[in-house]
Design a protein around this motif. Sequence first.
Motif, PDB file in Angstrom:
ATOM      1  N   UNK A 252      47.437  46.917  72.323  1.00  0.00           N
ATOM      2  CA  UNK A 252      47.191  45.979  73.414  1.00  0.00           C
ATOM      3  C   UNK A 252      45.937  45.150  73.130  1.00  0.00           C
ATOM      4  N   UNK A 253      44.891  45.805  72.674  1.00  0.00           N
ATOM      5  CA  UNK A 253      43.644  45.101  72.365  1.00  0.00           C
ATOM      6  C   UNK A 253      43.849  44.108  71.225  1.00  0.00           C
ATOM      7  N   UNK A 254      44.563  44.525  70.186  1.00  0.00           N
ATOM      8  CA  UNK A 254      44.804  43.641  69.046  1.00  0.00           C
ATOM      9  C   UNK A 254      45.611  42.413  69.459  1.00  0.00           C
ATOM     10  N   UNK A 255      46.596  42.601  70.327  1.00  0.00           N
ATOM     11  CA  UNK A 255      47.405  41.475  70.793  1.00  0.00           C
ATOM     12  C   UNK A 255      46.539  40.475  71.546  1.00  0.00           C
ATOM     13  N   UNK A 256      45.679  40.976  72.425  1.00  0.00           N
ATOM     14  CA  UNK A 256      44.795  40.080  73.166  1.00  0.00           C
ATOM     15  C   UNK A 256      43.814  39.381  72.230  1.00  0.00           C
ATOM     16  N   UNK A 257      43.200  40.109  71.318  1.00  0.00           N
ATOM     17  CA  UNK A 257      42.214  39.507  70.417  1.00  0.00           C
ATOM     18  C   UNK A 257      42.847  38.450  69.520  1.00  0.00           C
ATOM     19  N   UNK A 258      44.090  38.672  69.097  1.00  0.00           N
ATOM     20  CA  UNK A 258      44.790  37.665  68.296  1.00  0.00           C
ATOM     21  C   UNK A 258      44.982  36.390  69.112  1.00  0.00           C
ATOM     22  N   UNK A 259      45.328  36.544  70.375  1.00  0.00           N
ATOM     23  CA  UNK A 259      45.474  35.386  71.259  1.00  0.00           C
ATOM     24  C   UNK A 259      44.120  34.700  71.448  1.00  0.00           C
ATOM     25  N   UNK A 260      43.128  35.473  71.797  1.00  0.00           N
ATOM     26  CA  UNK A 260      41.796  34.923  72.063  1.00  0.00           C
ATOM     27  C   UNK A 260      41.217  34.206  70.849  1.00  0.00           C
ATOM     28  N   UNK A 261      41.366  34.808  69.694  1.00  0.00           N
ATOM     29  CA  UNK A 261      40.737  34.254  68.501  1.00  0.00           C
ATOM     30  C   UNK A 261      41.504  33.080  67.906  1.00  0.00           C
ATOM     31  N   UNK A 262      42.709  32.791  68.445  1.00  0.00           N
ATOM     32  CA  UNK A 262      43.484  31.667  67.938  1.00  0.00           C
ATOM     33  C   UNK A 262      43.456  30.460  68.874  1.00  0.00           C
ATOM     34  N   UNK A 263      42.752  30.580  69.997  1.00  0.00           N
ATOM     35  CA  UNK A 263      42.740  29.514  70.992  1.00  0.00           C
ATOM     36  C   UNK A 263      41.320  28.986  71.204  1.00  0.00           C
ATOM     37  N   UNK A 264      41.170  27.685  71.080  1.00  0.00           N
ATOM     38  CA  UNK A 264      39.841  27.078  71.217  1.00  0.00           C
ATOM     39  C   UNK A 264      39.293  27.185  72.642  1.00  0.00           C
ATOM     40  N   UNK A 265      40.176  27.409  73.625  1.00  0.00           N
ATOM     41  CA  UNK A 265      39.722  27.550  75.008  1.00  0.00           C
ATOM     42  C   UNK A 265      38.744  28.711  75.176  1.00  0.00           C
ATOM     43  N   UNK A 266      38.828  29.671  74.268  1.00  0.00           N
ATOM     44  CA  UNK A 266      37.979  30.859  74.354  1.00  0.00           C
ATOM     45  C   UNK A 266      36.637  30.686  73.653  1.00  0.00           C
ATOM     46  N   UNK A 267      36.426  29.584  72.949  1.00  0.00           N
ATOM     47  CA  UNK A 267      35.185  29.404  72.194  1.00  0.00           C
ATOM     48  C   UNK A 267      33.937  29.539  73.073  1.00  0.00           C
TER      49      UNK A 267
END
Length: 72
Positions: free
Chosen positions: A40-55
Amino acid sequence: MKKVIVYGSPMCPDCVEAKKVLDAEGIRYGYVDVTAGMPHLKKFLALRDSRSEFDPVKEEGKIGIPCFVVDD
């Protein structure tokens, strides 16, 4: 119908409040507890780290939850 997924943690007060609001409004959603296991954590981190909105969130040293993903 739009599919809503919420990434969060029961240890996060903002996530708990977000779920309460969604429930009160009758909004159906899937919930992924990022602290429930490594997948679950890896799935979220992959999403977070691939989206500039999270910068900005990452620059502040925050995690970025609750996170709402709305898919048509």
